[in-house]
Design a protein around this motif. Structure first.
Motif, PDB file in Angstrom:
ATOM      1  N   MET A  66       2.422   7.551   2.290  1.00 22.75           N
ATOM      2  CA  MET A  66       2.756   7.766   3.693  1.00 22.75           C
ATOM      3  C   MET A  66       2.468   9.220   4.046  1.00 22.75           C
ATOM      4  O   MET A  66       3.065  10.132   3.464  1.00 22.75           O
ATOM      5  CB  MET A  66       4.223   7.437   3.979  1.00 22.75           C
ATOM      6  CG  MET A  66       4.632   7.692   5.435  1.00 22.75           C
ATOM      7  SD  MET A  66       6.395   7.467   5.746  1.00 22.75           S
ATOM      8  CE  MET A  66       6.516   5.697   5.719  1.00 22.75           C
ATOM      9  N   THR A  67       1.541   9.421   4.986  1.00 19.26           N
ATOM     10  CA  THR A  67       1.171  10.771   5.426  1.00 19.26           C
ATOM     11  C   THR A  67       1.762  11.010   6.813  1.00 19.26           C
ATOM     12  O   THR A  67       1.449  10.276   7.761  1.00 19.26           O
ATOM     13  CB  THR A  67      -0.359  10.921   5.486  1.00 19.26           C
ATOM     14  OG1 THR A  67      -0.900  10.626   4.201  1.00 19.26           O
ATOM     15  CG2 THR A  67      -0.741  12.333   5.890  1.00 19.26           C
ATOM     16  N   PHE A 119       0.704   7.864   8.896  1.00 17.41           N
ATOM     17  CA  PHE A 119      -0.378   6.966   8.458  1.00 17.41           C
ATOM     18  C   PHE A 119       0.035   6.374   7.115  1.00 17.41           C
ATOM     19  O   PHE A 119       0.475   7.092   6.221  1.00 17.41           O
ATOM     20  CB  PHE A 119      -1.689   7.740   8.327  1.00 17.41           C
ATOM     21  CG  PHE A 119      -2.786   6.937   7.683  1.00 17.41           C
ATOM     22  CD1 PHE A 119      -3.451   5.954   8.391  1.00 17.41           C
ATOM     23  CD2 PHE A 119      -3.140   7.158   6.358  1.00 17.41           C
ATOM     24  CE1 PHE A 119      -4.456   5.205   7.799  1.00 17.41           C
ATOM     25  CE2 PHE A 119      -4.144   6.418   5.754  1.00 17.41           C
ATOM     26  CZ  PHE A 119      -4.808   5.438   6.483  1.00 17.41           C
ATOM     27  N   LEU A 120      -0.104   5.066   7.020  1.00 18.53           N
ATOM     28  CA  LEU A 120       0.340   4.373   5.823  1.00 18.53           C
ATOM     29  C   LEU A 120      -0.868   3.803   5.072  1.00 18.53           C
ATOM     30  O   LEU A 120      -1.727   3.148   5.674  1.00 18.53           O
ATOM     31  CB  LEU A 120       1.284   3.224   6.207  1.00 18.53           C
ATOM     32  CG  LEU A 120       2.349   2.830   5.163  1.00 18.53           C
ATOM     33  CD1 LEU A 120       3.291   3.995   4.925  1.00 18.53           C
ATOM     34  CD2 LEU A 120       3.129   1.618   5.667  1.00 18.53           C
ATOM     35  N   HIS A 121      -0.962   4.100   3.763  1.00 21.65           N
ATOM     36  CA  HIS A 121      -2.066   3.588   2.948  1.00 21.65           C
ATOM     37  C   HIS A 121      -1.480   2.892   1.721  1.00 21.65           C
ATOM     38  O   HIS A 121      -0.729   3.487   0.947  1.00 21.65           O
ATOM     39  CB  HIS A 121      -2.981   4.734   2.503  1.00 21.65           C
ATOM     40  CG  HIS A 121      -4.111   4.284   1.620  1.00 21.65           C
ATOM     41  ND1 HIS A 121      -5.126   3.471   2.067  1.00 21.65           N
ATOM     42  CD2 HIS A 121      -4.378   4.532   0.306  1.00 21.65           C
ATOM     43  CE1 HIS A 121      -5.972   3.234   1.080  1.00 21.65           C
ATOM     44  NE2 HIS A 121      -5.541   3.870  -0.003  1.00 21.65           N
ATOM     45  N   LEU A 173       6.447   5.516  -3.810  1.00 23.67           N
ATOM     46  CA  LEU A 173       6.110   6.091  -2.502  1.00 23.67           C
ATOM     47  C   LEU A 173       5.706   7.546  -2.650  1.00 23.67           C
ATOM     48  O   LEU A 173       6.480   8.362  -3.176  1.00 23.67           O
ATOM     49  CB  LEU A 173       7.306   5.992  -1.550  1.00 23.67           C
ATOM     50  CG  LEU A 173       7.171   6.713  -0.207  1.00 23.67           C
ATOM     51  CD1 LEU A 173       6.071   6.070   0.646  1.00 23.67           C
ATOM     52  CD2 LEU A 173       8.502   6.718   0.549  1.00 23.67           C
ATOM     53  N   GLU A 174       4.496   7.854  -2.204  1.00 25.40           N
ATOM     54  CA  GLU A 174       4.065   9.253  -2.116  1.00 25.40           C
ATOM     55  C   GLU A 174       4.197   9.698  -0.657  1.00 25.40           C
ATOM     56  O   GLU A 174       3.520   9.183   0.230  1.00 25.40           O
ATOM     57  CB  GLU A 174       2.618   9.414  -2.579  1.00 25.40           C
ATOM     58  CG  GLU A 174       2.139  10.880  -2.490  1.00 25.40           C
ATOM     59  CD  GLU A 174       0.699  11.073  -2.923  1.00 25.40           C
ATOM     60  OE1 GLU A 174      -0.035  11.819  -2.246  1.00 25.40           O
ATOM     61  OE2 GLU A 174       0.313  10.457  -3.942  1.00 25.40           O
ATOM     62  N   LEU A 175       5.077  10.627  -0.419  1.00 23.51           N
ATOM     63  CA  LEU A 175       5.331  11.133   0.940  1.00 23.51           C
ATOM     64  C   LEU A 175       4.564  12.445   1.108  1.00 23.51           C
ATOM     65  O   LEU A 175       4.926  13.467   0.521  1.00 23.51           O
ATOM     66  CB  LEU A 175       6.840  11.351   1.130  1.00 23.51           C
ATOM     67  CG  LEU A 175       7.336  11.585   2.555  1.00 23.51           C
ATOM     68  CD1 LEU A 175       6.984  10.421   3.461  1.00 23.51           C
ATOM     69  CD2 LEU A 175       8.844  11.807   2.555  1.00 23.51           C
ATOM     70  N   ASN A 176       3.495  12.422   1.904  1.00 20.12           N
ATOM     71  CA  ASN A 176       2.566  13.554   2.013  1.00 20.12           C
ATOM     72  C   ASN A 176       2.853  14.340   3.289  1.00 20.12           C
ATOM     73  O   ASN A 176       2.744  13.815   4.399  1.00 20.12           O
ATOM     74  CB  ASN A 176       1.125  13.036   2.012  1.00 20.12           C
ATOM     75  CG  ASN A 176       0.116  14.165   1.897  1.00 20.12           C
ATOM     76  OD1 ASN A 176       0.208  15.169   2.579  1.00 20.12           O
ATOM     77  ND2 ASN A 176      -0.867  13.991   1.017  1.00 20.12           N
TER      78      ASN A 176
END
Length: 530
Positions: free
Chosen positions: A441-442, A426-428, A468-471
């Motif tokens: 990006m989750t 899921f991209l926010h 980019l936060e990669l969750n």
């Protein structure tokens, strides 16, 4: 089992009348002796029915194996050599059961199983139309689109309209009327009409019609439009109908190839029918699939030893059993004994039954499998359910059972891959921060190599100067292929001024240099983040 005998006995009579012409027809379509089909039906009812864990499944000779049998008899040098392949195929099926291979049946999507039932229902109706009008050029049990007589399903119907037998058609219409009256009206009026089944009444009327019109030039029914059970003259000629395998050919590799083919196809067809039958069962019993393979293997060993065709669980007979109110395996076992007793004691009476009456019975079975309301229901469920369903239906109607199921399964797998591609992450996108695009990006709970394309596409499309936060907080499984993608992307990220913040249950890392080391102490292996 005896507690439900009041349901099982009348159901067994219906299954008997459905099974009788199919046993003979499949033998004819297979190029085997007619009696071999009856042997398979008897063994499928008594032996497999007794050993199986299915309460309402019915086994017998399978239309899906007819083409294999026809080819194998010629290729192996005779019917006795083929019987050896049937015996060895049964042994291989028992090995499958011991190895717990029955679990394979659970991996077929529900939409494909429903498509199989509907497709079989349609093909039953289409194949019975010629028999209904007294045109019997194609044997009962030939369910493939391209038939053994060189015609196809639809050309056979057109030819039937040009060769209508008035007597056969008249008694078929009468029989169909009786069946509908019984099903829609009489069974709701009195319990006696639930005990005495409509198909039995229709068959009795068919016999009486044949007897009283046999001297009438307009309405008489010729022998080719009747059931054709072999009639032995005495006990010796009856026993002479049994054949025995040629064990001297056991070293022939072609025998073993055929045996494995029979075991594989028969097992697959059985497991699919088990899944479909359990869905039809109003009591929702669950059949133990490994036990079913053991039962089928035992049945094929015995059938092959005495001259019978290969056996599988068969949806046509099983659905007839369910629709007639069968509750336990007693209906299956009794139908096997009815086949045995009838071919010994009353073959001449059976040979007075018009095939058109049996076609009317199968019309009802086919319609209940392919109700028009089901098409709308599957369409309303959305394309992920409807596309595999319709592909399976059309595949069965225009090819054959196994090919249709294979096409439906292939489409089902494509649907799964497509949804896996779409649901990998899921991209926010948030507001810019310090001149950089801020994107979160989750990843999904399970991320496998199926998701490589989708994730790689998103990473490559990130603009320069991105944060980019990669969750991975919810990610329980991350495939090594995805880790390698992240490793490669970390190099490109530096070139494009992309900062990476990695968030997981193991901690938070800014611009990690080695994802493999972070996720797992042992590099180049799949990891679990539970």
């Amino acid at each position: 089992m005896f507690k439900t005998l009041k349901n099982d006995l009348p159901a067994s009579v219906v299954v008997f009348f459905v099974a009788l012409p199919l046993c003979l027809g499949i033998a004819l379509a297979s190029g085997a002796p007619l009696f071999s089909g009856l042997i398979a039906g008897i063994i499928g009812g008594i032996v497999v029915g007794g050993l199986s864990g299915s309460k309402i499944g019915v086994s017998g000779p399978a239309a899906g194996l007819a083409a294999i049998v026809l080819t194998a008899i010629g290729a192996l040098g005779g019917y006795q050599n083929f019987l050896l392949a049937v015996v060895l195929g049964g042994i291989i099926q028992i090995v499958f059961g011991i190895l717990k291979a029955g679990v394979i049946g659970y991996y077929f999507p529900s939409s494909v199983i429903k498509g199989m039932l509907t497709g079989i229902g349609i093909i039953i109706i289409l194949k019975q139309i010629p028999h209904f009008f007294g045109y019997d050029a194609d044997p009962e049990g030939d369910f493939a689109f391209f038939q053994v007589d060189g015609q196809n399903t639809f050309s056979e119907i057109f030819m039937a309209f040009n060769n209508i037998s008035l007597g056969s058609t008249l008694i078929a219409v009468i029989g169909l009327g009786v069946l509908l009256l019984w099903d829609k009206v009489l069974t709701k009026k009195s319990k006696i009409f639930q005990i005495i089944q409509g198909p039995l009444v229709a068959v009795i009327l068919g016999i009486l019609f044949f007897v009283f019109t046999k001297d009438n030039e307009t309405f008489k029914i010729s022998a080719k439009h009747l059931v054709s059970v072999p009639i032995p003259e005495d006990a010796a000629s009856f026993l002479a109908q049994f054949s025995f395998p040629n064990f001297g050919a056991i070293t022939n590799p072609e025998i073993w190839i055929t045996a494995f083919t029979i075991a594989l196809v028969a097992s697959l067809e059985t497991l699919l029918c088990v899944e479909a039958t359990d869905k039809l069962d109003p009591d929702k019993n669950v059949t133990p699939t490994n036990r079913e393979l053991l039962a089928q293997g035992t049945g094929n060993i015995i059938s092959g030893l005495i001259g019978g065709l290969p056996i599988t669980q068969v949806i046509v007979r099983s659905s007839a059993n369910i629709q007639s109110g069968g509750k336990s395996k007693m209906s299956t076992i009794i139908h096997g004994f009815l086949l045995l007793i009838s071919v010994i004691l009353i073959p001449k009476l059976l040979n007075m039954v018009p095939l058109s009456v049996l076609a009317a019975i199968l019309f009802i079975v086919g319609f209940k499998l392919a109700k028009p309301a089901l098409f709308k229901k599957m369409y309303d469920l959305g394309w992920k359910q409807s596309v595999p369903f319709f592909v399976t239906v059309f595949g069965i109607v225009f090819t054959d059972l196994l090919m249709g199921i294979g096409l439906g399964l292939a489409v089902g797998i494509v649907v799964i891959l497509l949804k896996s591609y779409q649901n990998s992450h899921f991209l926010h996108i948030e507001d810019n921060s310090n001149g950089k695009h801020r994107i979160k990006m989750t990843l999904a709970e399970e991320v496998t190599f199926f998701n490589k394309g989708a994730i790689l596409k998103e990473l490559d499309s990130l603009p320069r100067d991105t944060y980019l936060e990669l969750n991975l907080l919810n990610t329980r499984y991350l495939d090594n292929d995805i880790i390698e993608i992240l490793e490669d992307f970390s190099i490109k990220a530096k070139e494009r001024n992309i900062d990476i913040k990695l968030v997981s249950k193991r901690g938070i890392v800014e611009n990690p240099t080695s994802y493999i080391d972070f996720f797992n102490e042992r590099p180049k292996s799949n990891i679990s983040l539970s």
